[in-house]
Design a protein around this motif. Structure first.
Motif, mmCIF file in Angstrom:
data_model
loop_
_atom_site.group_PDB
_atom_site.id
_atom_site.type_symbol
_atom_site.label_atom_id
_atom_site.label_comp_id
_atom_site.label_asym_id
_atom_site.label_seq_id
_atom_site.Cartn_x
_atom_site.Cartn_y
_atom_site.Cartn_z
ATOM 1 N N LEU A 1 0.805 -1.287 0.007
ATOM 2 C CA LEU A 1 0.051 0.062 0.198
ATOM 3 C C LEU A 1 0.939 1.279 -0.017
ATOM 4 O O LEU A 1 0.544 2.181 -0.619
ATOM 5 N N THR A 2 1.982 0.972 0.907
ATOM 6 C CA THR A 2 2.596 2.612 0.628
ATOM 7 C C THR A 2 3.444 2.585 -0.596
ATOM 8 O O THR A 2 3.682 3.553 -1.035
ATOM 9 N N SER A 3 3.872 1.414 -1.546
ATOM 10 C CA SER A 3 4.406 1.615 -2.320
ATOM 11 C C SER A 3 3.365 2.162 -3.680
ATOM 12 O O SER A 3 3.438 2.733 -4.653
ATOM 13 N N PHE A 4 1.926 1.881 -3.324
ATOM 14 C CA PHE A 4 1.104 2.593 -4.452
ATOM 15 C C PHE A 4 0.517 3.946 -3.840
ATOM 16 O O PHE A 4 0.413 4.757 -4.878
ATOM 17 N N LEU A 5 0.708 4.115 -2.527
ATOM 18 C CA LEU A 5 -0.240 5.521 -1.975
ATOM 19 C C LEU A 5 0.930 6.624 -1.618
ATOM 20 O O LEU A 5 0.829 7.627 -1.684
ATOM 21 N N GLY A 6 2.283 5.858 -1.468
ATOM 22 C CA GLY A 6 3.245 6.668 -0.828
ATOM 23 C C GLY A 6 4.149 7.841 -1.858
ATOM 24 O O GLY A 6 4.969 8.584 -1.203
ATOM 25 N N ILE B 1 3.644 10.281 -3.984
ATOM 26 C CA ILE B 1 3.192 11.380 -4.112
ATOM 27 C C ILE B 1 3.704 12.255 -2.754
ATOM 28 O O ILE B 1 4.557 13.053 -3.106
ATOM 29 N N GLN C 1 9.999 3.489 1.589
ATOM 30 C CA GLN C 1 9.639 4.212 0.281
ATOM 31 C C GLN C 1 10.392 5.727 -0.124
ATOM 32 O O GLN C 1 10.763 5.801 -1.276
ATOM 33 N N ALA D 1 -2.842 7.835 -11.499
ATOM 34 C CA ALA D 1 -3.721 7.066 -11.059
ATOM 35 C C ALA D 1 -3.902 5.780 -11.863
ATOM 36 O O ALA D 1 -4.266 4.545 -11.275
ATOM 37 N N GLY E 1 -0.906 3.736 -11.428
ATOM 38 C CA GLY E 1 -1.088 2.971 -10.294
ATOM 39 C C GLY E 1 -1.928 1.906 -10.301
ATOM 40 O O GLY E 1 -1.570 0.982 -9.519
ATOM 41 N N LEU E 2 -3.091 2.197 -10.588
ATOM 42 C CA LEU E 2 -4.131 0.888 -10.922
ATOM 43 C C LEU E 2 -3.500 -0.291 -11.630
ATOM 44 O O LEU E 2 -3.646 -1.406 -11.244
ATOM 45 N N ALA F 1 -0.688 -2.026 -9.665
ATOM 46 C CA ALA F 1 -0.981 -2.468 -8.335
ATOM 47 C C ALA F 1 -0.823 -4.151 -8.139
ATOM 48 O O ALA F 1 -0.591 -4.744 -7.260
#
Length: 267
Positions: free
Chosen positions: A68-73, A75, A136, A243, A246-247, A250
């Motif tokens: 999750l941090t790789s996906f949301l972190g 930015i 990250q 986004a 990222g999707l 994921a």
């Protein structure tokens, strides 16, 4: 008429090697140390979670923190790096990584070898989140530095070598972790990770030049500041593309994180 002198055939290759070797103490060696420590910890996370009272499916879900941090972190991590500079961001998160591993060892060892409770479980979850965020920033910071330190003709080679060092760390790390566990200490992997992170942080603090990737706030003369509406539209367009990317990536990241998790649970 005399012909102009030519560089020897290996001259360009020699200079490329020198550039890459000059980045070894500031980028490649710290990356190897960090991923060796992280890869030593990853297979042990579900095993420690079982010892702390988590169910098997909960133990497997814990490692999604890193995914999750790789996906949301990226930015917020990128903004943090651009604000304080790569060197300061790497050193501060490196210190945080060392401290979180030391706290994990001191707090979780009694729970693993004694009677675990909710306090140990919440501490474990919180410390994993801190480690994932710090990792990250480390990855993005060194990639950002490579983007400015390497000439355009060498960026592909430098980034490929960066990925190769990561893979080497992923090979060495589990072997070191297995050695620590064979000596009788499951939570000793936290000490191992703290040592490798401390060594990498010291190397970055010594060898990474300060301010290399810190952007300047000055604008060239005559350059107009874009209108706020146009700028907001541009930001939305960029974020929408990010986004979508990222999707798409994921599932790949999920598979990469699950690989070192499912095998220990099956074992």
């Amino acid at each position: 008429m005399t012909t102009p002198a030519r560089l020897p055939p290996g001259g360009r290759a020699q200079s490329s090697k020198q550039v890459l070797w000059s980045l070894a103490p500031s980028v490649y060696a710290p990356t190897l140390l960090e991923f060796a420590g992280l890869s030593a910890l990853m297979p042990v996370i579900p095993l420690l979670a079982l010892d702390l009272g988590f169910a098997a499916w909960q133990a497997a879900a814990l490692t999604t923190v890193f995914g999750l941090t790789s996906f949301l972190g990226p930015i917020p991590a990128g903004r943090f790096i651009s604000r304080v500079g790569a060197r300061r961001a790497l050193v501060s998160t490196g210190v945080l990584l060392v401290l979180s591993n030391l706290v994990a060892f001191m707090v979780l060892t009694p729970g693993v070898h004694g009677d675990p409770g909710p306090r140990h479980q919440l501490t474990f979850l919180g410390l994993l989140l801190v480690m994932a965020i710090s990792t990250q920033v480390w990855q993005l910071g060194r990639q950002a530095y490579l983007g400015t330190a390497l000439p355009p003709t060498m960026r592909a080679r430098g980034m490929t070598m960066f990925g190769g060092v990561i893979r080497l760390g992923e090979v060495i790390g589990p072997l070191l972790g297995a050695l620590v566990m064979a000596l009788g200490s499951d939570t000793g992997v936290f000490i191992l990770f703290a040592v490798t992170a401390a060594a990498g942080t010291v190397m970055i603090a010594i060898f990474l030049p300060p301010g290399e990737t810190r952007p300047t706030s000055r604008r060239p003369r005559g350059e107009r500041i874009p209108h706020s509406t146009a700028r907001s539209r541009l930001d939305r367009a960029v974020l929408s593309r990010m986004a979508m990317v990222g999707l798409g990536i994921a599932p790949v990241m999920m598979a990469r994180v699950n690989r070192p998790v499912i095998v220990p649970l099956l074992g």
